[in-house]
Design a protein around this motif. Structure first.
Motif, PDB file in Angstrom:
ATOM      1  N   THR A 220      -2.306   2.210  -8.551  1.00  0.00           N
ATOM      2  CA  THR A 220      -3.286   1.557  -7.688  1.00  0.00           C
ATOM      3  C   THR A 220      -3.180   0.062  -7.960  1.00  0.00           C
ATOM      4  O   THR A 220      -3.458  -0.387  -9.070  1.00  0.00           O
ATOM      5  N   VAL A 221      -2.767  -0.692  -6.959  1.00  0.00           N
ATOM      6  CA  VAL A 221      -2.425  -2.101  -7.153  1.00  0.00           C
ATOM      7  C   VAL A 221      -3.616  -2.998  -6.829  1.00  0.00           C
ATOM      8  O   VAL A 221      -4.224  -2.873  -5.769  1.00  0.00           O
ATOM      9  N   PHE A 222      -3.932  -3.884  -7.780  1.00  0.00           N
ATOM     10  CA  PHE A 222      -4.929  -4.930  -7.540  1.00  0.00           C
ATOM     11  C   PHE A 222      -4.150  -6.223  -7.409  1.00  0.00           C
ATOM     12  O   PHE A 222      -3.695  -6.790  -8.389  1.00  0.00           O
ATOM     13  N   PHE A 223      -3.981  -6.693  -6.177  1.00  0.00           N
ATOM     14  CA  PHE A 223      -3.185  -7.891  -5.946  1.00  0.00           C
ATOM     15  C   PHE A 223      -4.068  -9.125  -5.882  1.00  0.00           C
ATOM     16  O   PHE A 223      -5.136  -9.113  -5.257  1.00  0.00           O
ATOM     17  N   SER A 224      -3.607 -10.202  -6.516  1.00  0.00           N
ATOM     18  CA  SER A 224      -4.345 -11.459  -6.499  1.00  0.00           C
ATOM     19  C   SER A 224      -3.379 -12.626  -6.341  1.00  0.00           C
ATOM     20  O   SER A 224      -2.385 -12.721  -7.053  1.00  0.00           O
ATOM     21  N   ASP A 225      -3.677 -13.510  -5.392  1.00  0.00           N
ATOM     22  CA  ASP A 225      -2.941 -14.771  -5.329  1.00  0.00           C
ATOM     23  C   ASP A 225      -3.285 -15.604  -6.555  1.00  0.00           C
ATOM     24  O   ASP A 225      -4.362 -15.451  -7.142  1.00  0.00           O
ATOM     25  N   VAL A 226      -2.403 -16.548  -6.908  1.00  0.00           N
ATOM     26  CA  VAL A 226      -2.654 -17.350  -8.110  1.00  0.00           C
ATOM     27  C   VAL A 226      -3.540 -18.567  -7.837  1.00  0.00           C
ATOM     28  O   VAL A 226      -3.890 -19.287  -8.773  1.00  0.00           O
ATOM     29  N   ASP A 227      -3.911 -18.802  -6.583  1.00  0.00           N
ATOM     30  CA  ASP A 227      -4.887 -19.862  -6.322  1.00  0.00           C
ATOM     31  C   ASP A 227      -6.306 -19.297  -6.308  1.00  0.00           C
ATOM     32  O   ASP A 227      -7.225 -19.870  -5.727  1.00  0.00           O
ATOM     33  N   TYR A 268      -6.696  -7.984  -2.850  1.00  0.00           N
ATOM     34  CA  TYR A 268      -7.063  -6.648  -2.382  1.00  0.00           C
ATOM     35  C   TYR A 268      -6.707  -5.592  -3.429  1.00  0.00           C
ATOM     36  O   TYR A 268      -5.859  -5.808  -4.301  1.00  0.00           O
ATOM     37  N   LEU A 269      -7.370  -4.458  -3.317  1.00  0.00           N
ATOM     38  CA  LEU A 269      -7.109  -3.280  -4.143  1.00  0.00           C
ATOM     39  C   LEU A 269      -6.629  -2.178  -3.212  1.00  0.00           C
ATOM     40  O   LEU A 269      -7.264  -1.906  -2.190  1.00  0.00           O
ATOM     41  N   ILE A 270      -5.518  -1.536  -3.559  1.00  0.00           N
ATOM     42  CA  ILE A 270      -4.921  -0.559  -2.649  1.00  0.00           C
ATOM     43  C   ILE A 270      -4.436   0.668  -3.416  1.00  0.00           C
ATOM     44  O   ILE A 270      -3.797   0.551  -4.461  1.00  0.00           O
ATOM     45  N   LYS A 271      -4.752   1.837  -2.888  1.00  0.00           N
ATOM     46  CA  LYS A 271      -4.374   3.107  -3.515  1.00  0.00           C
ATOM     47  C   LYS A 271      -3.001   3.572  -3.040  1.00  0.00           C
ATOM     48  O   LYS A 271      -2.582   3.242  -1.928  1.00  0.00           O
ATOM     49  N   PRO A 272      -2.314   4.388  -3.844  1.00  0.00           N
ATOM     50  CA  PRO A 272      -1.007   4.917  -3.442  1.00  0.00           C
ATOM     51  C   PRO A 272      -1.145   6.124  -2.509  1.00  0.00           C
ATOM     52  O   PRO A 272      -0.673   7.225  -2.803  1.00  0.00           O
ATOM     53  N   GLU A 273      -1.811   5.917  -1.368  1.00  0.00           N
ATOM     54  CA  GLU A 273      -2.009   6.974  -0.377  1.00  0.00           C
ATOM     55  C   GLU A 273      -1.007   6.785   0.763  1.00  0.00           C
ATOM     56  O   GLU A 273      -0.532   5.678   1.018  1.00  0.00           O
TER      57      GLU A 273
END
Length: 396
Positions: A220-227, A268-273
């Motif tokens: 489950t990926v929690f993606f964040s930009d670095v700004d 965003y947070l995204i599940k492996p669905e």
């Protein structure tokens, strides 16, 4: 029958008739004027109302003249997107674009897999960012904000070898990873790029490619930009709980501007669905086939194809006051004006130096510039030695 009794009966009938007529007229007047409040149970709503009326995340269609509804944040051209010919399969499914959802990918190198596993938190959640060498000051500021809020597990996917080497020299080897060449479609430059530059599109495209591969590792990926700066502890736990509260939720996005029809693809947070793998596959296809389309524009367009019924949609938005973008925080002052303490702040809607100036002014620039200068100096020396070793005759 006596005359008085007949007269009394007639009078009663007349009074009753007048009463009934008056009542009917009164009811008719009320019906015509309309009630100021009607219980919900007294109204019949068509079953498809929410499906027909809900337009969340519709980034490519808007008639609004407000600046935050402008499609320039998702599509960097005044030309319409090229039409894609429908195949037989598309006609059956109703999809506008051909989508091939991979069943699987080959496993990543063991070194990368080890770093992924070391940085997973409960629920197989992995906080990640992507960056190149030109973004290193924002990246290190992002890392400092993580430390201040108690986050010590994260993984930066480096878009070039220079940033990876820099992170290793700075002591972050366990939190840094190079991206396998097979994951990328295009070469990425090492310089800082503004939003509308052509090379920025390539950099952001890499974000989707990395997230796609991680989903196939059951992450489950929690993606964040670095700004982005983290401002409150346990933010990851908060958003993950928000997701788990509703079984149908497979992705939670930050809102773009004040438009609830656009998502911001930088947080965003995204599940492996499967539906999320499909959405990412379409995002990648759209950006590969449309030169003027940014990664965020492609993702918004892919989301346009998904169900937006609030009762069953797998995609939801975070509250813009607790998770503000740059427009909501800097320009509209939504959080402060309402006494809200945000969990994060995304310094978008600003370019280049203006982004950093805003963060410095507000006290959200945590990076020790002197420390960075020292690391830069050490890095430049070691990097030059590496280049000399690789290219004979370069040594002076």
């Amino acid at each position: 029958m006596p005359v008085p009794e007949r007269s009394t009966r007639r009078a009663l009938i007349v009074v009753l008739a007048i009463t009934i007529a008056t009542t009917l007229i009164y009811i008719s007047v009320l019906a015509a004027s309309g009630p100021t409040w009607v219980p919900a149970s007294s109204q019949t709503v068509p079953a498809g109302y929410l499906r027909d009326q809900q337009h969340a995340f519709n980034a490519t269609h808007t008639n609004s003249t407000e600046p935050w509804h402008c499609t320039c944040y998702s599509y960097d051209s005044d030309q319409p997107l090229p039409e894609v010919p429908e195949s037989g399969d598309q006609k059956k499914t109703g999809a506008k674009d051909p989508i091939i959802v991979p069943e699987s990918f080959t496993d990543p190198p063991q070194e990368l897999m080890d770093k992924i596993n070391k940085n997973l938190v409960q629920g197989r959640v992995l906080l990640i960012a992507t960056a190149n060498y030109g973004m290193r000051d924002y990246m290190y500021n992002w890392i400092e904000s993580l430390k201040l809020t108690g986050v010590d597990k994260f993984l930066v996917f480096c878009l070039d070898d220079k940033l990876y080497t820099h992170l290793v020299n700075a002591g972050y080897e366990e939190n840094a990873a190079t991206i396998p060449e097979s994951w990328l479609h295009l070469d990425v430059a090492t310089d800082f790029e503004d939003y509308f530059s052509p090379r920025y599109r390539i950099i952001t495209h890499a974000k989707t490619l990395v997230v796609q591969r991680l989903l196939y590792l059951d992450v489950t990926v929690f993606f964040s930009d670095v700004d982005i700066v983290f401002l409150r502890p346990r933010m990851i736990e908060f958003v993950k709980t928000y997701m788990d509260m509703r079984q149908e939720t497979h992705a939670i996005f930050q809102q773009e501007g004040l438009d609830t029809r656009q998502i911001n693809s930088g947080f965003y947070l995204i599940k492996p669905e499967y539906d999320m793998k499909r959405m990412l596959a379409q995002t990648i296809y759209l950006q590969d086939s449309n030169e003027g389309l940014t990664q965020q524009g492609a993702m918004n367009r892919a989301l346009d194809e998904m169900v937006k019924d609030i009762r069953s949609s797998s995609v939801v938005l975070l509250d813009v006051m607790f998770f503000p973008n740059g427009y909501a925080y800097f320009d509209k002052n939504l959080s402060k004006s309402r006494g809200v303490e945000p969990y994060i702040l995304h310094a978008n809607f600003r370019v280049a130096g203006d982004k950093k100036k805003e963060l410095v002014t507000l006290g959200f620039w945590y990076l020790d510039e002197e420390w960075l200068k020292k690391v830069d100096a050490q890095f430049e020396q070691s990097w030059q030695e590496q280049m000399n070793a690789i290219t004979p005759g370069n040594s002076s």
